[in-house]
Design an enzyme around this catalytic site. Structure first.
Site, short mmCIF file in Angstrom:
data_model
loop_
_atom_site.label_atom_id
_atom_site.label_comp_id
_atom_site.label_asym_id
_atom_site.label_seq_id
_atom_site.Cartn_x
_atom_site.Cartn_y
_atom_site.Cartn_z
N CYS A 2 7.41 3.50 10.50
CA CYS A 2 7.92 4.00 11.76
C CYS A 2 8.83 2.98 12.42
CB CYS A 2 6.76 4.32 12.71
SG CYS A 2 5.45 5.29 11.95
N ASP A 98 -4.63 5.85 10.11
CA ASP A 98 -4.90 4.43 10.30
C ASP A 98 -4.52 3.94 11.69
OD1 ASP A 98 -2.21 4.88 9.53
OD2 ASP A 98 -1.96 2.80 8.95
N VAL A 288 18.01 0.61 -10.53
CA VAL A 288 19.46 0.48 -10.44
C VAL A 288 19.99 0.04 -11.80
CG1 VAL A 288 21.35 -0.85 -9.42
CG2 VAL A 288 19.43 -0.11 -7.99
#
EC number: 6.3.5.4
Length: 665
Positions: A2, A98, A288
């Protein structure tokens, strides 16, 4: 994962503070596009953007209990075990996330709760009773948290760009701090390259009221366990296996699918192997692949994919891709960088999200805790050579430092390299350890700063700054342990986890998880015998011996090669700079930002305008990348993106200004 933001104190009225917090949150939606919320009281505003991974329907933030409010970015991987312990104490829960565990643990244990968390986090916790804000950051600085004091208020954010939304504010660079960053690839302590903006130090918490900072403390420091090493390599391997296996188990906890990055090196290969142990179903891996064979490791990636039978995606990256995406990547770097290595990871995270994956496990941290960096080999050579400086045999080991670099084995280059390393014989064993060589390489940048910014290379000042962050038992450690500490305090948290980890994955709403950075793994390996980690010049020796039978021979036996991407070559096309690079390195733009000397930059560019040599040295790559990214960093400071929040996606709105609360969602 977040994004969090906060405003405490100052002279803003309630509506103005609410508008300000919404503007700050709007810059963080890439970190959490699944919902957003705010909390407002008489002194404080908190904002949150959510990337929902655990308890998708519950767990919205900010989250409030009778006394506390939490706004939290991160994951507590041992939240199930902590919940069980709290329930034994009579604590009840309304969600399975959590976040609520972190909130209730703080209610019960206060700031002692932080040392109970196995995870990565940046937290803002408001005590409604004491009118006090506690801010905290995880042990290794995996998740960012910045503080700005401006206009009588304290502002907090996961990313610096949120401060750009403040009325009348514009971030500016501290030139001496910028030069320190240029020398060490990060600033020391809690400083940043920006005036007035600092970073909450890893493993610490701080307390604030509306009047200012009122205290804080450190709940963790690297190497604080004073542990003991297993006596044999076999015992060390068994302990590593046990700890790392459990670390991966915890980091696979998620209510959404978890993938993994696979570079082709041993670190990510071990992590994908352990993922396959716990996850019997086919899972996604990502890598990659470079068009330039010098950087491409796709052969080794395919070898590991065949071993674990994963559903694999390889992203093809060429020079033009790096040039095209560099400016956007710098927006998320938020600071000058020295390599383009983060750009392919920026591109890769976009593909990861397009394939429905929000969480990836990666191998970051192994180089620091298992002596995988070149600096460890160089220190070992210098220590050995320094015992007999007049030896003609000992410096011959220089030729074996870098098997992947042809000029190190070239007899014609030996004399110059011997003179170079000889210059560090009397300087390697101070507080900077391996950073002495990094600073020595990068001090050339002082010549490129504008004359109005007379930055100076002051080694004693750097050493004194380093002393201020060293633990009391630093002097008792081995030279390699000292370097482990310094690399984790500078390169890892302030550069790699920023420019290649957290920022690049969350630029496209993908959470990175790092099993090697479980504090149980770090603390145990820190005290393992040096020879288990670096045997001769064989880096991460223990890792290869422990997991060799699980991995393809081609990966186990390959020489260590750091992950890199084309730097200078990406910005020169058809005999000259690309259009975008030429714009930012033009005399007009150099004068506008005023950091670098126009003549020096022009000479550097002209050196490569006609032809790029087959082999480009470290310094030229570093100079071009650093100067260009610094120019772009100034651009974003003066041209912040203005994003709008979708009111329909608001999940929480708590108004605590009149003693009443309300929520949406």
């Amino acid at each position: 994962m977040c994004g969090v933001s906060g405003i405490l104190g100052g002279h803003l009225d309630g509506p103005s503070r609410e508008r300000a917090i919404c503007s700050m949150v709007s810059t963080l939606t890439h970190r959490g596009p699944d919902g957003w919320g705010i909390y407002c009281s008489g002194e404080l505003a908190l904002g949150h953007t959510r990337l929902s991974i655990v308890d998708l329907q519950g767990g919205h933030q900010p989250m409030m209990s009778d006394r506390f409010v939490i706004c939290y970015n991160g994951e507590i991987y041992n939240h199930i075990e902590l919940r069980q312990e709290l329930e034994k104490k009579g604590v009840t829960f309304e969600t399975t996330c959590d976040t609520e565990v972190a909130l209730k643990a703080f209610e019960v244990y206060g700031t002692d709760a932080f040392s109970l968390f196995n995870g990565q986090f940046a937290m803002l916790i408001w005590d409604r009773q004491k009118k006090e804000l506690v801010v905290a950051r995880d042990r290794y600085g995996i998740r960012p948290l910045y503080v700005l004091q401006y206009g009588g208020a304290f502002y907090f954010s996961s990313e610096i760009k949120a401060f750009d939304t403040l009325e009348g504010y514009r971030r500016t660079m501290d030139m001496q701090a910028l030069f320190e960053h240029a020398l060490l690839w990060n600033t020391m302590g809690d400083s940043t390259v920006y005036n007035g903006i600092r970073s909450v130090s890893s493993g610490t918490f701080e307390r604030f009221t509306a009047q200012g900072r009122v205290g804080g403390g450190r709940y963790y420091e690297i190497g604080e366990s004073c542990g003991a090493s297993p006596e044999t390599l076999e015992e060390a391997g068994e302990l590593l296996e046990s700890l790392l296996l459990d670390s991966v188990r915890l980091r696979l906890r998620s209510d959404v699918p978890v993938g993994a990055y696979l570079s082709g090196g041993i670190d990510s290969s071990v992590i994908t192997h352990l993922t396959s142990v716990w996850n019997r179903e086919k899972f996604k891996t990502f890598s990659v692949a470079f068009e330039d064979a010098e950087f491409d490791e796709s052969f080794f990636q395919r070898e590991m994919v065949s071993r674990i039978n994963s559903d694999h995606l390889a992203l093809q990256v060429g020079y033009s891709h790096i040039n095209e995406h560099f400016l956007d990547a710098v927006y998320h770097f938020e600071r000058p960088v020295f390599r383009t290595a983060g750009v392919p990871l920026f591109m890769l995270s976009e593909k990861v999200r397009e394939h429905g994956i929000k969480v990836v496990l990666t191998g970051e941290g192994a180089d620091e805790i298992l002596c995988g960096y070149d600096s460890f080999k160089e220190l070992k050579l210098l220590e050995f050579w320094g015992r007999d400086p007049s030896s003609t045999m000992r410096p011959l080991l220089i030729k074996k430092l870098y098997p992947h670099l042809r000029h190190y084995s070239n007899p014609r280059q030996y004399g110059l390299m011997k003179m170079y390393y000889e210059g560090f014989l009397g300087e390697y064993d101070n507080e900077l350890t391996g950073l002495n060589i990094r600073a020595g390489n990068n001090r050339i940048l002082a010549k490129y700063f504008h004359k109005d910014h007379p930055v100076t290379f002051e080694k004693e000042r750097l050493i004194e700054t380093a002393r201020q962050v060293l633990p009391d038992n630093f002097s008792s450690w081995t030279l390699l342990q000292k370097n482990q500490f310094m690399e984790m305090k500078t390169l890892l948290s302030g550069y790699l986890l920023s420019s290649q980890g957290d920022r690049m994955s969350l630029a496209h709403s993908v959470e990175g998880r790092y099993p090697f950075l479980d504090h149980r793994v770090v603390e145990a390996l820190f005290y393992f015998k040096d020879r288990f980690k670096l045997r001769g010049f064989s880096q991460k020796y223990l890792l290869g011996k422990t997991y060799g039978h699980h991995l393809p021979d081609a990966i186990v036996n390959r020489p260590k090669k750091p992950y890199t991407a084309p730097d200078l070559k990406s910005f020169f096309h058809g005999g000259g700079l690309s259009e975008q690079a030429a714009h930012f390195l033009s005399p007009e733009m150099l004068r506008e930002y005023g950091v670098f000397d126009e003549t020096m930059v022009e000479r550097l560019v002209n050196k490569f305008n006609r032809q790029i040599p087959a082999e480009i040295g470290y310094r030229d790559n570093m100079l071009i990348t650093f100067i260009l990214s610094c120019q772009m960093t100034h651009h974003w400071a003066g041209h912040p993106k203005k994003d709008l929040l979708d009111p329909a996606s608001m999940t929480v709105r708590i108004d605590d200004r009149q003693g009443t609360t309300g929520a949406v969602g």
